[in-house]
Design a protein around this motif. Structure first.
Motif, mmCIF file in Angstrom:
data_model
loop_
_atom_site.group_PDB
_atom_site.id
_atom_site.type_symbol
_atom_site.label_atom_id
_atom_site.label_comp_id
_atom_site.label_asym_id
_atom_site.label_seq_id
_atom_site.Cartn_x
_atom_site.Cartn_y
_atom_site.Cartn_z
ATOM 1 N N ILE A 79 0.970 -1.094 -0.169
ATOM 2 C CA ILE A 79 0.005 0.149 0.029
ATOM 3 C C ILE A 79 0.835 1.257 -0.104
ATOM 4 N N VAL A 80 1.956 1.244 0.886
ATOM 5 C CA VAL A 80 2.958 2.397 0.809
ATOM 6 C C VAL A 80 3.474 2.553 -0.394
ATOM 7 N N LEU A 138 -7.677 -1.599 -4.492
ATOM 8 C CA LEU A 138 -8.965 -1.351 -4.327
ATOM 9 C C LEU A 138 -9.435 -1.682 -2.905
ATOM 10 N N VAL A 139 -9.517 -0.550 -2.066
ATOM 11 C CA VAL A 139 -9.468 -0.690 -0.514
ATOM 12 C C VAL A 139 -11.044 -0.081 -0.075
ATOM 13 N N VAL A 140 -12.062 -1.209 0.532
ATOM 14 C CA VAL A 140 -12.974 -0.660 1.113
ATOM 15 C C VAL A 140 -13.191 -0.843 2.572
ATOM 16 N N LEU A 191 -9.325 -5.687 1.164
ATOM 17 C CA LEU A 191 -8.517 -5.445 0.119
ATOM 18 C C LEU A 191 -9.158 -6.257 -1.007
ATOM 19 N N CYS A 192 -9.844 -5.543 -2.025
ATOM 20 C CA CYS A 192 -10.579 -6.064 -2.930
ATOM 21 C C CYS A 192 -10.152 -6.490 -4.240
ATOM 22 N N LYS A 240 -9.662 -9.877 0.771
ATOM 23 C CA LYS A 240 -8.907 -10.056 1.825
ATOM 24 C C LYS A 240 -9.045 -9.029 2.900
ATOM 25 N N ASN A 241 -9.494 -9.474 4.188
ATOM 26 C CA ASN A 241 -9.925 -8.933 5.356
ATOM 27 C C ASN A 241 -8.559 -8.289 6.009
#
Length: 163
Positions: free
Chosen positions: A11-12, A36-38, A133-134, A158-159
Motif C-alpha cells: 500500500i505504501v 481497491l480498498v473498502v 483489500l478487494c 482479503k480482510n
C-alpha cells in the motif's frame, strides 16, 4: 505479522508511485495496479486526512503533500458506498490513522505539517471496524460493481484486519 507488513508495504509503495503521477494516464502508462480498498471506521472520519503510522503507531512513516489531496480540483475524499462502506481514494492501510485536519484545510497549506505536528493531530490511531483489500481498481468498472461486492459479503477479498 509478516503478512501485515507485506500488505502495508504494498500500500505504501502504491501511494508513493501514484502520488508522483502527473496526470490520470500515468498509472496506465506505468501499468501500476492500484489496490481497491473498502472500509468502515468506528466514527465518521471521511473528511479528515489520513496518515500512515509505523507498527508501534508512535511515528508517522508516510503522509500526503497538500497537493496530493485533490483530484481534478476536488478533494480526494473517500467515495460513499452501500451499507456505510467507503472506497479509499488516498492509499490507506491497516496502520492508517486520521488527523484533525480536513482535506480542504490541509490542501490549502503551503507545505505539509511536520511529522510531529501530524502525530499531535491524530484523532484515532485505530479507526477501522472493517478494512478489505478487494483486488485492484482494474477489476471494477463502477461503484455499482463495488456495491455488488459488498452485498456478496466481500467474496474473494482479503480482510486486512485479520492478519
Amino acid at each position: 505479522m509478516m503478512k501485515l507488513i507485506q500488505v502495508t508495504l504494498i500500500i505504501v509503495l502504491t501511494i508513493m508511485v501514484t502520488a508522483c503521477k502527473t496526470d490520470k494516464q500515468s498509472n496506465q502508462i506505468m501499468n501500476v495496479p492500484v489496490p481497491l480498498v473498502v472500509y468502515k471506521t468506528k466514527a465518521d472520519y471521511s473528511k479528515y486526512v489520513p496518515v500512515l503510522l509505523n507498527d508501534s503507531k508512535d511515528r508517522i512513516i508516510s503522509y500526503p503533500a497538500p497537493g496530493d489531496l485533490t483530484f481534478d480540483g476536488d478533494p480526494a475524499l473517500p467515495t460513499q458506498l452501500k451499507n456505510g462502506y467507503l472506497l479509499d481514494n488516498m492509499g490507506i492501510g491497516p496502520n492508517t490513522a486520521f488527523t484533525t485536519y480536513t482535506y480542504e484545510e490541509y490542501a490549502a497549506f503551503d507545505h505539509a505539517p511536520s511529522p510531529q505536528e501530524l502525530l499531535n493531530h491524530i484523532i484515532d490511531s485505530d479507526p477501522f471496524s472493517e478494512l478489505w483489500l478487494c483486488g485492484t481498481r482494474n477489476n471494477f468498472n463502477t461503484t455499482e460493481d463495488i456495491n455488488e461486492l459488498i452485498l456478496k459479503g466481500f467474496k474473494h477479498s482479503k480482510n486486512l484486519l485479520k492478519e
